[in-house]
Design a protein around this motif. Structure first.
Motif, PDB file in Angstrom:
ATOM      1  N   THR A  56      -0.933  -6.004 -16.176  1.00 20.31           N
ATOM      2  CA  THR A  56      -1.019  -7.521 -16.483  1.00 20.31           C
ATOM      3  C   THR A  56      -0.268  -8.454 -15.170  1.00 20.31           C
ATOM      4  OG1 THR A  56       0.719  -6.392 -16.952  1.00 20.31           O
ATOM      5  CG2 THR A  56      -0.510  -7.202 -18.632  1.00 20.31           C
ATOM      6  N   GLY A  57      -1.091  -7.771 -14.287  1.00 21.00           N
ATOM      7  CA  GLY A  57      -0.061  -8.676 -12.675  1.00 21.00           C
ATOM      8  C   GLY A  57       0.855  -8.696 -12.146  1.00 21.00           C
ATOM      9  N   GLY A 101      -8.396  -7.313 -14.890  1.00 21.51           N
ATOM     10  CA  GLY A 101      -7.930  -7.849 -13.175  1.00 21.51           C
ATOM     11  C   GLY A 101      -8.353  -6.947 -12.732  1.00 21.51           C
ATOM     12  N   GLY A 151      -5.505  -5.845 -19.760  1.00 25.19           N
ATOM     13  CA  GLY A 151      -5.758  -6.771 -18.498  1.00 25.19           C
ATOM     14  C   GLY A 151      -7.030  -6.087 -18.486  1.00 25.19           C
ATOM     15  N   GLU A 207      -8.096   1.184  -4.624  1.00 22.25           N
ATOM     16  CA  GLU A 207      -9.088   0.987  -3.400  1.00 22.25           C
ATOM     17  C   GLU A 207      -8.578   0.254  -2.610  1.00 22.25           C
ATOM     18  OE1 GLU A 207     -13.433   3.746  -4.260  1.00 22.25           O
ATOM     19  OE2 GLU A 207     -13.037   1.706  -3.915  1.00 22.25           O
ATOM     20  N   VAL A 208      -9.034  -0.258  -1.704  1.00 18.14           N
ATOM     21  CA  VAL A 208      -8.716  -1.606  -0.579  1.00 18.14           C
ATOM     22  C   VAL A 208     -10.165  -2.312  -1.636  1.00 18.14           C
ATOM     23  CG1 VAL A 208      -9.011  -3.072   1.173  1.00 18.14           C
ATOM     24  CG2 VAL A 208      -7.891  -0.704   1.224  1.00 18.14           C
ATOM     25  N   ASP A 209     -10.461  -3.773  -2.248  1.00 20.22           N
ATOM     26  CA  ASP A 209     -12.263  -4.346  -2.363  1.00 20.22           C
ATOM     27  C   ASP A 209     -12.288  -5.086  -0.897  1.00 20.22           C
ATOM     28  OD1 ASP A 209     -10.042  -5.510  -3.647  1.00 20.22           O
ATOM     29  OD2 ASP A 209     -10.426  -6.046  -5.359  1.00 20.22           O
ATOM     30  N   TRP A 264       0.516  -1.066  -0.255  1.00 25.49           N
ATOM     31  CA  TRP A 264      -0.125  -0.282  -0.598  1.00 25.49           C
ATOM     32  C   TRP A 264       0.944   1.520  -0.090  1.00 25.49           C
ATOM     33  CZ3 TRP A 264      -4.489  -0.471  -1.456  1.00 25.49           C
ATOM     34  CH2 TRP A 264      -5.447  -1.801  -1.350  1.00 25.49           C
ATOM     35  N   THR A 284      -9.251 -13.040 -20.705  1.00 24.90           N
ATOM     36  CA  THR A 284     -10.941 -13.532 -20.380  1.00 24.90           C
ATOM     37  C   THR A 284     -11.262 -11.897 -19.520  1.00 24.90           C
ATOM     38  OG1 THR A 284      -8.162 -14.901 -19.876  1.00 24.90           O
ATOM     39  CG2 THR A 284     -10.751 -14.723 -18.394  1.00 24.90           C
ATOM     40  N   TYR A 332      -1.534   3.555  -8.657  1.00 24.02           N
ATOM     41  CA  TYR A 332      -2.083   4.278  -9.439  1.00 24.02           C
ATOM     42  C   TYR A 332      -3.765   5.081  -9.386  1.00 24.02           C
ATOM     43  CZ  TYR A 332      -4.320  -0.588  -8.668  1.00 24.02           C
ATOM     44  OH  TYR A 332      -5.414  -1.630  -8.146  1.00 24.02           O
ATOM     45  N   LEU A 342       2.515 -10.375  -3.986  1.00 25.16           N
ATOM     46  CA  LEU A 342       2.108  -9.520  -4.960  1.00 25.16           C
ATOM     47  C   LEU A 342       3.248  -8.429  -5.426  1.00 25.16           C
ATOM     48  CD1 LEU A 342      -1.432  -9.045  -4.666  1.00 25.16           C
ATOM     49  CD2 LEU A 342      -0.847 -10.852  -6.128  1.00 25.16           C
TER      50      LEU A 342
HETATM   51  P1  NAP Z   1      -4.501 -10.005 -12.335  1.00 26.00           P
HETATM   52  O1  NAP Z   1      -5.650 -10.644 -11.390  1.00 26.00           O
HETATM   53  O2  NAP Z   1      -3.363 -11.145 -12.830  1.00 26.00           O
HETATM   54  O3  NAP Z   1      -5.040  -9.960 -13.912  1.00 26.00           O
HETATM   55  C1  NAP Z   1      -3.660  -9.673 -14.920  1.00 26.00           C
HETATM   56  C2  NAP Z   1      -4.943  -9.222 -15.966  1.00 26.00           C
HETATM   57  O4  NAP Z   1      -3.841  -9.366 -17.566  1.00 26.00           O
HETATM   58  C3  NAP Z   1      -5.495 -10.422 -16.699  1.00 26.00           C
HETATM   59  O5  NAP Z   1      -6.774 -10.025 -17.220  1.00 26.00           O
HETATM   60  C4  NAP Z   1      -4.531 -10.950 -17.658  1.00 26.00           C
HETATM   61  O6  NAP Z   1      -5.156 -11.917 -18.480  1.00 26.00           O
HETATM   62  C5  NAP Z   1      -4.379  -9.884 -18.509  1.00 26.00           C
HETATM   63  N1  NAP Z   1      -3.011 -10.297 -18.746  1.00 26.00           N
HETATM   64  C6  NAP Z   1      -1.820 -10.823 -18.628  1.00 26.00           C
HETATM   65  N2  NAP Z   1      -0.653 -10.864 -19.902  1.00 26.00           N
HETATM   66  C7  NAP Z   1      -1.622 -10.662 -20.792  1.00 26.00           C
HETATM   67  C8  NAP Z   1      -1.380 -10.546 -22.347  1.00 26.00           C
HETATM   68  N3  NAP Z   1       0.221 -10.781 -21.980  1.00 26.00           N
HETATM   69  N4  NAP Z   1      -1.760 -10.173 -22.859  1.00 26.00           N
HETATM   70  C9  NAP Z   1      -3.553  -9.968 -22.454  1.00 26.00           C
HETATM   71  N5  NAP Z   1      -3.376  -9.998 -21.510  1.00 26.00           N
HETATM   72  C10 NAP Z   1      -2.106 -10.122 -20.726  1.00 26.00           C
HETATM   73  O7  NAP Z   1      -3.554  -8.498 -12.237  1.00 26.00           O
HETATM   74  P2  NAP Z   1      -4.281  -7.548 -11.102  1.00 26.00           P
HETATM   75  O8  NAP Z   1      -5.154  -6.893 -11.721  1.00 26.00           O
HETATM   76  O9  NAP Z   1      -3.408  -6.205 -11.109  1.00 26.00           O
HETATM   77  O10 NAP Z   1      -4.382  -8.488  -9.638  1.00 26.00           O
HETATM   78  C11 NAP Z   1      -3.360  -8.897  -9.541  1.00 26.00           C
HETATM   79  C12 NAP Z   1      -4.324  -9.127  -7.698  1.00 26.00           C
HETATM   80  O11 NAP Z   1      -4.429  -7.857  -6.835  1.00 26.00           O
HETATM   81  C13 NAP Z   1      -5.579  -8.738  -7.988  1.00 26.00           C
HETATM   82  O12 NAP Z   1      -6.085 -10.612  -7.629  1.00 26.00           O
HETATM   83  C14 NAP Z   1      -6.042  -8.684  -6.321  1.00 26.00           C
HETATM   84  O13 NAP Z   1      -5.199 -10.044  -5.447  1.00 26.00           O
HETATM   85  C15 NAP Z   1      -4.606  -7.619  -6.162  1.00 26.00           C
HETATM   86  N6  NAP Z   1      -5.550  -6.349  -6.164  1.00 26.00           N
HETATM   87  C16 NAP Z   1      -5.785  -6.356  -4.713  1.00 26.00           C
HETATM   88  C17 NAP Z   1      -6.568  -4.905  -5.418  1.00 26.00           C
HETATM   89  C18 NAP Z   1      -7.858  -4.443  -3.507  1.00 26.00           C
HETATM   90  O14 NAP Z   1      -7.655  -4.830  -2.800  1.00 26.00           O
HETATM   91  N7  NAP Z   1      -7.829  -2.838  -3.619  1.00 26.00           N
HETATM   92  C19 NAP Z   1      -6.428  -3.952  -6.148  1.00 26.00           C
HETATM   93  C20 NAP Z   1      -5.749  -4.953  -6.942  1.00 26.00           C
HETATM   94  C21 NAP Z   1      -5.720  -5.588  -7.405  1.00 26.00           C
HETATM   95  P3  NAP Z   1      -5.854 -13.393 -18.464  1.00 26.00           P
HETATM   96  O15 NAP Z   1      -7.142 -13.057 -17.144  1.00 26.00           O
HETATM   97  O16 NAP Z   1      -6.641 -13.884 -19.534  1.00 26.00           O
HETATM   98  O17 NAP Z   1      -4.883 -13.817 -17.454  1.00 26.00           O
END
Ligand code: NAP
Length: 518
Positions: free
Chosen positions: A357-358, A196, A194, A70-72, A61, A219, A66, A155
């Motif tokens: 992209t995570g 996600g 992305g 926000e916390v979810d 945090w 996805t 970005y 993460l």
């Molecule tokens: P993520 O859930 O891993 O999502 C990554 C996104 O990028 C997915 O839609 C993925 O598609 C896409 N992607 C990755 N490589 C790609 C490629 N080569 N071509 C096309 N699309 C691609 O990452 P995130 O959104 O950063 O979230 C990660 C985690 O962070 C969450 O699960 C959560 O635990 C945490 N988070 C928490 C909060 C909160 O509490 N506020 C906020 C944000 C994140 P695919 O699904 O097809 O792989």
């Protein structure tokens, strides 16, 4: 021999030949590392240091910044139970509020002065002859400790998309985990890769500012509305003067999560109707919000709820109705120096590429993220990669004495990350209390107990939605290269809570070892 002489003799015989710098070294100063530090302090261990590779303590945090962050999770369950705060602005706090809370906790528990920032751990190696850890810092310094706590989070290592041509792109590339707030997006044509949990917060937050936003969805994500009322002054005041109200709210929220996640996810094969019902409501939400029926269908996931992490938003779908926001579902074929080409041959020119992209998770490069060498010279990252991720109660591994993991494999069960911090802290302090009681300097989980635990998680997982649901199309980071899901312990939060307090200490070798007794 007199009692005093005998005590001195005992002390000498367990005193290492090497000088110990700290009784405990904690690697990582995010919520886990800070929580571990508070737990150690409460049990009377104050000789610890926290090593943090970033320039500021605090972890997720503090590092993430970005737009729209926000916390979810509601603050009732997304905060330390021992540090409740009554003046949150809303039920789901903003990123800056969570950052302030992190720093407040560090200050209140006097952890800033115990944290060495800008300190990257390259390697930690257990020395069996002295029962201690040698931790090597980038630059060459070595810190010696009796116990090691690895709290490096999940993460943390941003993953860039491996799309052909990305290196040729001449515009601006930003990963959501390394946001650059001084870069102005106003009037720019932006491609967001992305959909996600991060992207769904970013998309509505930047749509107003940019000229055109193309969202590339590979996805679809299950998304639910996020009722997020403001906390009136009266409610804040009530939480302040009646702290038990917040405790009660925490327990009630835990109960709701236990029912929906415990039964819905962990016992999916017995109660599939819970997630079926949630999916039905989520589909209704999509169709009710999205104007274009064709687009609505593209946003409906084709896998079971919770095969990948669902998210929450009140504004994402409305943003897709805007004429200047396009949902692109044709796969990206390549990136050129000025745009993205999809499989159908369309080229969309952009100025900025945002990669939401995570992260890399549960592989050798990021878990644990540094060389961690056990008593027999085994490298934990290599061991896990070759033998599957595993840890007794998510906390300890045979062959790695005096090591405690936070967010280790199969450590997370229940409502939130803070539930994991609580259970793993309890596990650690139970072992350390016992070690103190016995005057022991060596704590190692026994192989049979560990094997039983690994067998249990493998058996239990078959009933979860991850293995009994339709997950093959989810593309979920919950699954590692071995097809395992070490990020989730397939038990209810309550069961993990109980185990962390009542696991048998007979499952551990806790003893006093003389120096040179490796
Ligand atoms: P993520 O859930 O891993 O999502 C990554 C996104 O990028 C997915 O839609 C993925 O598609 C896409 N992607 C990755 N490589 C790609 C490629 N080569 N071509 C096309 N699309 C691609 O990452 P995130 O959104 O950063 O979230 C990660 C985690 O962070 C969450 O699960 C959560 O635990 C945490 N988070 C928490 C909060 C909160 O509490 N506020 C906020 C944000 C994140 P695919 O699904 O097809 O792989």
């Amino acid at each position: 021999m007199s009692a005093a002489a005998q005590s001195n003799e005992e002390h000498r015989s367990t005193r290492p030949a090497t000088k110990i710098d700290h009784e405990v070294v904690i690697i990582g100063s995010g919520f886990s590392g800070l929580g571990a530090a508070v737990a150690l302090h409460e049990m009377g261990i104050d000789d610890f240091v926290i090593l943090e590779r970033e320039g500021e303590l605090g972890g997720t945090w503090v590092q993430h910044d970005y737009p729209g962050l926000e916390v979810d999770m509601p603050f009732f369950i997304y905060s330390y139970p021992f540090e409740m705060k009554s003046d949150w602005s809303r039920v789901y706090p903003t990123g800056p509020e969570m950052k302030a809370y992190t720093l407040h906790c560090a200050d209140k528990y006097d952890l800033r002065q115990r944290t060495r920032t800008g300190t990257t751990v390259d390697r930690a190696e257990f020395d069996p002859s002295d029962s201690l850890w040698r931790i090597t810092i980038a630059g060459g310094e070595t810190i010696v400790s009796r116990f090691l706590v690895s709290a490096t989070g999940l993460l943390v290592q941003p993953r860039m998309p491996d799309i052909e041509g990305i290196d040729d792109f001449e515009g601006k590339i930003i990963h959501s985990a390394r946001w650059e707030n001084d870069y102005d997006l106003t009037g720019k044509r932006v491609a967001m890769i992305g959909t996600g949990a991060t992207a769904i917060q970013l998309i509505p937050a930047i749509a107003d500012r940019v000229e055109q936003l193309d969202v590339y969805q590979r996805t679809a994500i299950w998304l639910l509305p996020k009722p997020n009322p403001k906390l009136s002054r009266a409610i804040q005041r009530a939480f302040e003067i009646l702290p038990f109200l917040q405790v009660l709210t925490r327990w009630l929220t835990n109960l709701v999560v236990e029912i929906s996640m415990g039964m819905g996810m962990i016992r999916y094969s017995r109660f599939p109707w819970i997630f079926d019902w949630i999916e039905k409501k989520a589909v209704e939400y999509i169709r009710g919000e999205i104007d274009d029926p064709e687009m609505a269908e593209k946003l409906i996931p084709n896998y079971s709820f919770f095969c990948k992490r669902p998210s929450f938003s009140n504004s994402l779908y409305a943003t897709f109705n805007r004429p200047d926001v396009e949902l692109v579902t044709d796969p990206i074929e390549r990136i050129t120096k000025s745009g993205l080409v999809t499989k159908d041959g369309t080229t969309r020119e952009v100025d900025v590429l945002v990669c939401a992209t995570g992260y890399n998770v549960f592989n050798r490069t990021c878990t644990p993220g540094y060389e961690l060498i056990g008593k027999d010279g085994v490298n934990l990252g290599e061991f896990w990669e070759e033998n599957r991720f595993q840890a007794y109660e998510g906390a300890t591994v045979p062959g790695f004495p005096n090591l405690f993991l936070f967010m280790g494999p199969y450590s997370a069960a229940g409502a939130s990350y803070f539930t994991m911090i609580d259970t793993q802290s309890k596990h650690m302090t139970r072992c350390l209390r016992e070690a103190r009681k016995r005057g022991a300097n060596y704590v190692e989980v026994k192989e049979p107990a560990h094997a039983r635990d690994f067998e249990k998680v493998n058996r239990r997982r078959s009933g979860t939605v991850l293995f009994a649901g339709r997950c093959s199309t989810a593309n979920s980071y919950y699954f590692d290269a071995n097809g395992d899901t070490p990020g989730i312990r397939p038990v209810t939060g309550f069961e993990h809570w109980l185990n962390s307090r009542f696991f048998s200490l007979k499952n551990y070798l806790i003893e006093k070892r003389a120096s040179g007794n490796g």
